[in-house]
Design a protein around this motif. Structure first.
Motif, PDB file in Angstrom:
ATOM      1  N   ILE A 103      -4.873  10.934  -0.359  1.00 38.82           N
ATOM      2  CA  ILE A 103      -3.790   9.962  -0.236  1.00 38.82           C
ATOM      3  C   ILE A 103      -3.233   9.970   1.182  1.00 38.82           C
ATOM      4  O   ILE A 103      -2.924   8.914   1.759  1.00 38.82           O
ATOM      5  CB  ILE A 103      -2.683  10.259  -1.260  1.00 38.82           C
ATOM      6  CG1 ILE A 103      -3.177   9.948  -2.678  1.00 38.82           C
ATOM      7  CG2 ILE A 103      -1.420   9.439  -0.961  1.00 38.82           C
ATOM      8  CD1 ILE A 103      -2.184  10.263  -3.766  1.00 38.82           C
TER       9      ILE A 103
ATOM     10  N   LYS B   2      -5.289   7.909   3.482  1.00 31.91           N
ATOM     11  CA  LYS B   2      -5.029   6.482   3.288  1.00 31.91           C
ATOM     12  C   LYS B   2      -3.686   6.086   3.887  1.00 31.91           C
ATOM     13  O   LYS B   2      -3.547   4.985   4.453  1.00 31.91           O
ATOM     14  CB  LYS B   2      -5.090   6.144   1.802  1.00 31.91           C
ATOM     15  CG  LYS B   2      -6.483   6.326   1.204  1.00 31.91           C
ATOM     16  CD  LYS B   2      -6.532   5.976  -0.268  1.00 31.91           C
ATOM     17  CE  LYS B   2      -7.949   6.150  -0.808  1.00 31.91           C
ATOM     18  NZ  LYS B   2      -8.041   5.831  -2.255  1.00 31.91           N
TER      19      LYS B   2
ATOM     20  N   ASP C 286       0.835  -1.210   0.000  1.00 33.00           N
ATOM     21  CA  ASP C 286       0.000   0.000   0.000  1.00 33.00           C
ATOM     22  C   ASP C 286       0.867   1.255   0.000  1.00 33.00           C
ATOM     23  O   ASP C 286       0.553   2.239  -0.698  1.00 33.00           O
ATOM     24  CB  ASP C 286      -0.925   0.005   1.218  1.00 33.00           C
ATOM     25  CG  ASP C 286      -2.053  -1.018   1.091  1.00 33.00           C
ATOM     26  OD1 ASP C 286      -2.359  -1.429  -0.048  1.00 33.00           O
ATOM     27  OD2 ASP C 286      -2.616  -1.404   2.131  1.00 33.00           O
TER      28      ASP C 286
ATOM     29  N   LEU D 280       0.537   4.009  -2.950  1.00 34.69           N
ATOM     30  CA  LEU D 280       0.172   5.385  -2.627  1.00 34.69           C
ATOM     31  C   LEU D 280       1.257   6.362  -3.058  1.00 34.69           C
ATOM     32  O   LEU D 280       0.963   7.471  -3.518  1.00 34.69           O
ATOM     33  CB  LEU D 280      -0.094   5.511  -1.123  1.00 34.69           C
ATOM     34  CG  LEU D 280      -1.357   4.800  -0.624  1.00 34.69           C
ATOM     35  CD1 LEU D 280      -1.406   4.784   0.898  1.00 34.69           C
ATOM     36  CD2 LEU D 280      -2.615   5.456  -1.195  1.00 34.69           C
TER      37      LEU D 280
END
Length: 212
Positions: A105, A108, A29, A33
Motif C-alpha cells: 500500500i 501505491k 486513490d 488506500l
C-alpha cells in the motif's frame, strides 16, 4: 467507519478533465488506500493480541513451574512446549504478512504522491513559479494539494516503521504492561493522528468527493 470505495466509474459523473481529473482521481486513490490500510490494521491488531495472549500464557506457565519446582510435579511435556512455540511463530508470521501488504500500500501511496508532484511541476512550468492563479476546484491551489499528499504519505510511512518495530519487539517482550503499550500503539496509530485523517477528508471535500 469509512464509506464504500470510490471507483473510477463514479468519477465519470463529474465533468473534469486534464489536471483536475487527475487530482480528483488521486484523492479517490488516497481514500481507497486508506480504507485498505485500516482493514489491515484491524486484522493486525487481532493477530498482535493473539501473540500477546500466547506470550502471557507461556510466561504464566513458566512462573507456575518455578513455584512448584521443588515439588515432585512433572514438567510440561516437550510436545506441549513445542506446540506453544509453533503457535507463537505462526502468529508472528501472520503479522509479518500483514506488514508486507501494508508495504505494498505504501508503494501505491508513493505513486499517488509522485503523480501529484508531477502535476505541480507541470503547472509551475506552464504558469510560472506561482502556479495557476485560479483554483481547479474550490479554494486550494495545486501546491496545497501537493502538500496534503506529502503529509499523508509521511504519516503512513512513519506508522509503517513503527509497526515493524512493534513486530520485532512483541514476541520478545517479557512484561505484560509493555505488551499492552505495543498493542495500543498498533491500534491507535500515533503517527496518523485525527488531524492527518482530517486532511484526507478536507482533500476529498476540496476535490468534490464529499458534499460541501
Amino acid at each position: 467507519m469509512e464509506g464504500p470505495q470510490m471507483r473510477s466509474a463514479n468519477r465519470k459523473l463529474c465533468a473534469v478533465t486534464g489536471s483536475a481529473r487527475k487530482i480528483k482521481d488521486n484523492a479517490a486513490d488516497w481514500h481507497n488506500l486508506k480504507v485498505r490500510w485500516d482493514k489491515l490494521n484491524d486484522e493486525g491488531f487481532q493477530i498482535a493480541g493473539n501473540i500477546i495472549n500466547l506470550k502471557l500464557n507461556r510466561s504464566q506457565s513458566e512462573l507456575h513451574q518455578q513455584w512448584v519446582d521443588e515439588a515432585p510435579a512433572p514438567q510440561s511435556a516437550p510436545w506441549q512446549q513445542a506446540a506453544g512455540t509453533a503457535d507463537l511463530l505462526n502468529e508472528c508470521s501472520k503479522l509479518h504478512h500483514i506488514l508486507e501488504k501494508m508495504a505494498i500500500i505504501m508503494v501505491k501511496m508513493q505513486r499517488v504522491m509522485a503523480s501529484q508532484r508531477g502535476i505541480l511541476d507541470l503547472e509551475e512550468f506552464q504558469f510560472g513559479r506561482g502556479g495557476r492563479k485560479v483554483p481547479l476546484f474550490h479554494s486550494w491551489n495545486t501546491k496545497q494539494l501537493d502538500e496534503a499528499s506529502q503529509i499523508l504519505f509521511d504519516a503512513f510511512s512513519k506508522e509503517l516503521q513503527l509497526k515493524h518495530s512493534i513486530l520485532q519487539e512483541l514476541a520478545h517482550t517479557a512484561t505484560s504492561d509493555l505488551c499492552m503499550v505495543y498493542l495500543s500503539c498498533w491500534l491507535h496509530e500515533p503517527f496518523i493522528p485525527p488531524q492527518t485523517r482530517l486532511i484526507l477528508e478536507a482533500l476529498l471535500l476540496e476535490t468534490g468527493h464529499r458534499p460541501i
